[in-house]
Enzyme design. Sequence first.
Site, PDB file in Angstrom:
ATOM      1  CB  THR A 239     -48.323   2.040 -42.767  1.00  0.00           C
ATOM      2  OG1 THR A 239     -49.270   3.058 -42.410  1.00  0.00           O
ATOM      3  CG2 THR A 239     -47.090   2.678 -43.380  1.00  0.00           C
ATOM      4  CG  ASN A 240     -51.220   0.574 -39.892  1.00  0.00           C
ATOM      5  OD1 ASN A 240     -50.473  -0.365 -39.641  1.00  0.00           O
ATOM      6  ND2 ASN A 240     -50.975   1.797 -39.485  1.00  0.00           N
TER       7      ASN A 240
ATOM      8  N   PRO B 216     -54.233   4.745 -45.142  1.00  0.00           N
ATOM      9  CG  PRO B 216     -53.125   4.340 -43.118  1.00  0.00           C
ATOM     10  CD  PRO B 216     -54.493   4.573 -43.698  1.00  0.00           C
TER      11      PRO B 216
ATOM     12  CB  CYS C  85     -47.842   6.528 -36.322  1.00  0.00           C
ATOM     13  SG  CYS C  85     -49.577   6.472 -35.856  1.00  0.00           S
TER      14      CYS C  85
ATOM     15  N   GLY D  31     -49.930  10.376 -44.482  1.00  0.00           N
ATOM     16  CA  GLY D  31     -48.797  11.281 -44.445  1.00  0.00           C
ATOM     17  C   GLY D  31     -49.206  12.712 -44.147  1.00  0.00           C
TER      18      GLY D  31
ATOM     19  CD  GLU E 111     -43.892   8.575 -38.133  1.00  0.00           C
ATOM     20  OE1 GLU E 111     -44.843   8.113 -37.480  1.00  0.00           O
ATOM     21  OE2 GLU E 111     -44.043   9.282 -39.154  1.00  0.00           O
TER      22      GLU E 111
ATOM     23  N   GLY F 280     -51.145  13.710 -37.035  1.00  0.00           N
ATOM     24  CA  GLY F 280     -49.790  13.987 -37.485  1.00  0.00           C
ATOM     25  C   GLY F 280     -48.879  12.790 -37.306  1.00  0.00           C
TER      26      GLY F 280
ATOM     27  CG  LEU G 214     -53.643   6.648 -31.764  1.00  0.00           C
ATOM     28  CD1 LEU G 214     -54.162   5.655 -32.777  1.00  0.00           C
ATOM     29  CD2 LEU G 214     -52.288   6.187 -31.247  1.00  0.00           C
TER      30      LEU G 214
END
Length: 507
Positions: free
Chosen positions: A116-117, A114, A248, A197, A338, A215, A417
């Site tokens: 984001t990380n 992703p 997340c 996503g 979220e 998810g 996760l």
Amino acid sequence: MDRDLQSIQEVRDLVARAKAAQRQLAEMPQQKLDAICKAIAEACAAKAEPLAKMAVEETGYGVWQDKVLKNLLGSTITWESVREMTAVGVLREDQRLGLMEVGVPMGVVAALIPSTNPTSTAMYKSIISLKAGNAIVISPHPGAKSCIVETVKVIAEAAKRAGAPDGAVGCITITTMEATHALLTHRDIGIILATGGEAMVRAAYSSGNPAIGVGPGNGPAFIERTADIPLAVKRVLDSKTFDNGTICASEQSIVTERCIAARVEEELKRQGGYFLDEGQSERLSGFLLRANGTMNPKIVGKSAQAIAGMAGIQIPEGTRVLVSRQTQVGKTNPYSREKLCPVLAYYVEENWEKACQRCIAILQNEGAGHTMTIHSTDQNVIREFALKKPVSRLLVNTPGALGGVGATTNLSPALTLGCGAVGGSATSDKITPLNLINIRRVAWGVRELEDLRGKNPAPPRAAVPGGTLAQSRRKPEAPAVSVPPGGTLAQEDIEAITRAVMAKLSQ
């Protein structure tokens, strides 16, 4: 050749090289694989800061200082957590039962990364893949391609220096939808690790290849009346502002009881939370949620000040988190979903039972199976939440973002996760090397075990490598039962079969 075709050909070449490399990795003992992983972790840790800065510069998400910690989590901390783990070869033996389990690599891991990380997830997935004897091909998010490609370069060079074959770590450099599809559906992929996503995760599960996807998170934080309120608020705000909320597992809502609501609100304001008025909440709501029902990507990883500015809202200097009082949960209410940024919903309920119901409603709206937190010293309430919440991780008295990834808890350090069946995931685990192997089970026949234990004249022989099975006195033989051809069993025959099976199992 156009760009789409070039990207597809690149994927085919990467997978072919990875498959050849994996055959060599599969022959390596655990000690050799460990040396490769150790070298990767050390190289990534040495580049933790420049890669963190590169990720923020390219994506515009988060805080580089916090991404340094994420990079250390994805490298050094991940390696330390799996260092003593045996993932390939003989995992366990039980000479008494005549059972042995052997860890077998899955093959080539297709890893979706992703934005984001980006750098930390590439490090983490590479280490857990190679630890389990797998090769890995990484598909970068287009918005973070440069920093991911640079990270993979660091990983691949370190792996090669430590003895990994060429192609053990690969990365797509021509990022197209066609390339990702070609990777996910390639017949030589052993398993897909999908972090990103919802659309990406669904694509992984519909690829025809085995997949582990996660998810969205949408974890509420329940502050119960027995909590240390200043400390609970500090933990929530520290978590929600860590890397500007891009993990997340970070909190998305606060749920508290009416009897302590005034104290919680006062503490939130004191520590940098800004409560939006009704008009401001409505204005920000329109900015958070796009017309197509998805969150506005412009908010991701931005500070409270930046988000307020984009929405045209004036807030005090020093504001860390924007807080909106809410009473409803639903898909059209962005505050109950979220939000990968420093924005929190705030719910007040009459008691812990009502708060429990509210937390369930939030999770069922989005984020089922992921993570939530509770701040309490009442063990009975904590237990009730553990029994009822549709999550895979209930974090107690700790920041959600850091606790969820294993930094402030004793959970395995991980950046993928699992959300379990309730969250549409293949597992509720935090993904480790043990999720990237198949287990070959070796089982000796019961009659042979009886011989080995000394019942029959045949001399004992080594049934499990490394020794002989323990000898024990055999229990009386249960009566044999046969089924009449074309007939049905009488009740007494069923009972006799049951006794025979139980006798065998109890030996």
